[in-house]
Design an enzyme around this catalytic site. Structure first.
Site, short mmCIF file in Angstrom:
data_model
loop_
_atom_site.label_atom_id
_atom_site.label_comp_id
_atom_site.label_asym_id
_atom_site.label_seq_id
_atom_site.Cartn_x
_atom_site.Cartn_y
_atom_site.Cartn_z
N GLU A 113 1.00 -1.04 0.06
CA GLU A 113 -0.07 -0.07 0.06
C GLU A 113 0.78 1.28 -0.04
O GLU A 113 2.07 1.37 0.67
CB GLU A 113 -0.90 -0.03 1.31
CG GLU A 113 -1.93 1.10 1.39
CD GLU A 113 -2.88 1.42 0.46
OE1 GLU A 113 -2.33 1.35 -0.73
OE2 GLU A 113 -4.13 1.42 0.95
N ASP A 114 0.35 2.27 -0.71
CA ASP A 114 1.28 3.40 -0.67
C ASP A 114 1.23 4.41 0.48
O ASP A 114 2.34 4.50 1.08
CB ASP A 114 0.71 4.33 -1.97
CG ASP A 114 -0.71 4.53 -2.09
OD1 ASP A 114 -1.37 3.82 -1.11
OD2 ASP A 114 -1.25 5.40 -2.66
N ARG A 161 1.20 11.70 -10.07
CA ARG A 161 1.93 10.47 -9.97
C ARG A 161 3.00 9.97 -10.28
O ARG A 161 3.96 9.39 -9.77
CB ARG A 161 0.81 9.26 -10.62
CG ARG A 161 -0.61 9.28 -9.87
CD ARG A 161 -1.19 8.04 -10.28
NE ARG A 161 -2.80 7.95 -10.20
CZ ARG A 161 -3.07 7.80 -9.04
NH1 ARG A 161 -2.45 7.33 -7.90
NH2 ARG A 161 -4.46 7.58 -9.02
N ASP A 212 -4.05 6.16 5.84
CA ASP A 212 -4.52 7.28 6.39
C ASP A 212 -5.75 7.07 7.47
O ASP A 212 -5.30 6.51 8.34
CB ASP A 212 -5.24 8.09 5.16
CG ASP A 212 -5.58 9.50 5.34
OD1 ASP A 212 -4.96 10.14 6.50
OD2 ASP A 212 -6.44 10.08 4.72
N PHE A 272 -1.16 16.17 3.11
CA PHE A 272 -1.66 15.37 1.84
C PHE A 272 -0.37 15.31 0.88
O PHE A 272 -0.13 16.13 0.69
CB PHE A 272 -2.88 16.02 1.18
CG PHE A 272 -3.28 14.90 0.16
CD1 PHE A 272 -4.46 14.27 0.63
CD2 PHE A 272 -3.36 15.31 -1.14
CE1 PHE A 272 -5.04 13.18 -0.12
CE2 PHE A 272 -3.75 14.08 -1.93
CZ PHE A 272 -4.73 13.32 -1.44
P1 IMP Z 1 -7.66 5.52 3.76
O1 IMP Z 1 -8.64 4.40 3.58
O2 IMP Z 1 -8.22 6.75 4.25
O3 IMP Z 1 -6.67 4.84 4.57
O4 IMP Z 1 -6.93 5.84 2.78
C1 IMP Z 1 -5.96 5.23 1.86
C2 IMP Z 1 -5.98 5.50 0.48
O5 IMP Z 1 -6.28 6.96 0.19
C3 IMP Z 1 -4.82 5.26 -0.01
O6 IMP Z 1 -4.32 4.12 -0.60
C4 IMP Z 1 -4.27 6.42 -1.05
O7 IMP Z 1 -4.74 6.02 -2.28
C5 IMP Z 1 -5.27 7.57 -0.51
N1 IMP Z 1 -4.67 8.41 0.35
C6 IMP Z 1 -4.56 8.58 1.41
N2 IMP Z 1 -3.67 9.74 1.89
C7 IMP Z 1 -3.34 10.14 0.74
C8 IMP Z 1 -2.29 11.36 0.41
O8 IMP Z 1 -1.96 11.92 1.21
N3 IMP Z 1 -1.95 11.45 -0.83
C9 IMP Z 1 -2.77 10.80 -1.91
N4 IMP Z 1 -3.38 9.81 -1.63
C10 IMP Z 1 -3.66 9.33 -0.36
MG MG Z 2 -4.03 3.76 -2.84
#
Ligand code: IMP
Ligand code: MG
Length: 174
Positions: free
Chosen positions: A97-98, A163, A101, A150
């Site tokens: 996973e990148d 990207r 959050d 972000f």
């Molecule tokens: P979560 O479900 O809130 O944990 O979000 C996870 C997904 O949201 C990640 O796989 C990212 O693709 C996207 N995401 C969360 N934070 C960022 C950020 O700071 N920049 C770009 N994409 C993000």
């Molecule tokens: Mg992602």
């Protein structure tokens, strides 16, 4: 309205962190085969770099989850829009996973994959935004930790932009 980008992690720093993650994974898995599950789209560059540095034999498959629209917050409602094509039962799986959050996306994917009976299911996240966490997900391998902001670049986007940038930046709305 424009975006101002402030560099946070250089491509050299990212490369060093990916080396370190790959070393740990190589040690943990030795000669055991790994299936890397690349979470699209944000992880495509990270997964490509990581897989080339891990010494254990590996396969790769892709999964895509949607929750973010074109804004910067998670709705918590996750849908899997592209599933794996690999049967992961009995396999060593590492979710790549990148960025984590709120944790909603990763929790959904991890729970779904764990029901398929993998031998091991690990999580490798390049960036862990711990302060933003709303649901508990334990990452086994973490590259960078940060509180908030972000980020874009190295696969990460803001409304599909940035990207392709080799470094990682914080986005400031102007
Ligand atoms: P979560 O479900 O809130 O944990 O979000 C996870 C997904 O949201 C990640 O796989 C990212 O693709 C996207 N995401 C969360 N934070 C960022 C950020 O700071 N920049 C770009 N994409 C993000
Ligand atoms: Mg992602």
């Amino acid at each position: 309205m424009g975006d101002r980008l402030e560099k946070l992690f250089s491509s050299d720093a990212i490369s060093a962190v990916v080396d370190h993650l790959a070393e740990r994974i190589s040690q943990d898995f030795d000669e055991e085969e790994i299936v890397f599950v690349c979470v699209l789209k944000g992880s495509y560059i990270f997964a490509a770099d990581l897989a080339r540095k891990v010494k254990a034999p590996s396969a790769v498959d892709f999964i895509r989850a949607a929750s973010y629209g074109n804004n910067m917050t998670s709705s918590g409602a996750i849908s899997i829009t592209k599933d794996l094509e690999t049967d992961i039962a009995g396999k060593n799986v590492i979710i790549v996973e990148d960025i984590v959050d709120s944790g909603f996306t990763l929790k959904e994917i991890r729970d779904m994959l764990s029901r398929r009976g993998p031998k091991q299911l690990k999580i490798c996240a390049l960036i862990d935004k711990k302060a933003a966490r709303q649901v508990e997900v334990q990452c086994d391998y973490v590259g960078f930790a940060l509180d908030d902001g972000f980020l874009v670049g190295y696969g990460l986007d803001y409304a599909e932009k940035y990207r392709n940038l080799p470094d990682i930046y914080v986005v400031h709305k102007t």
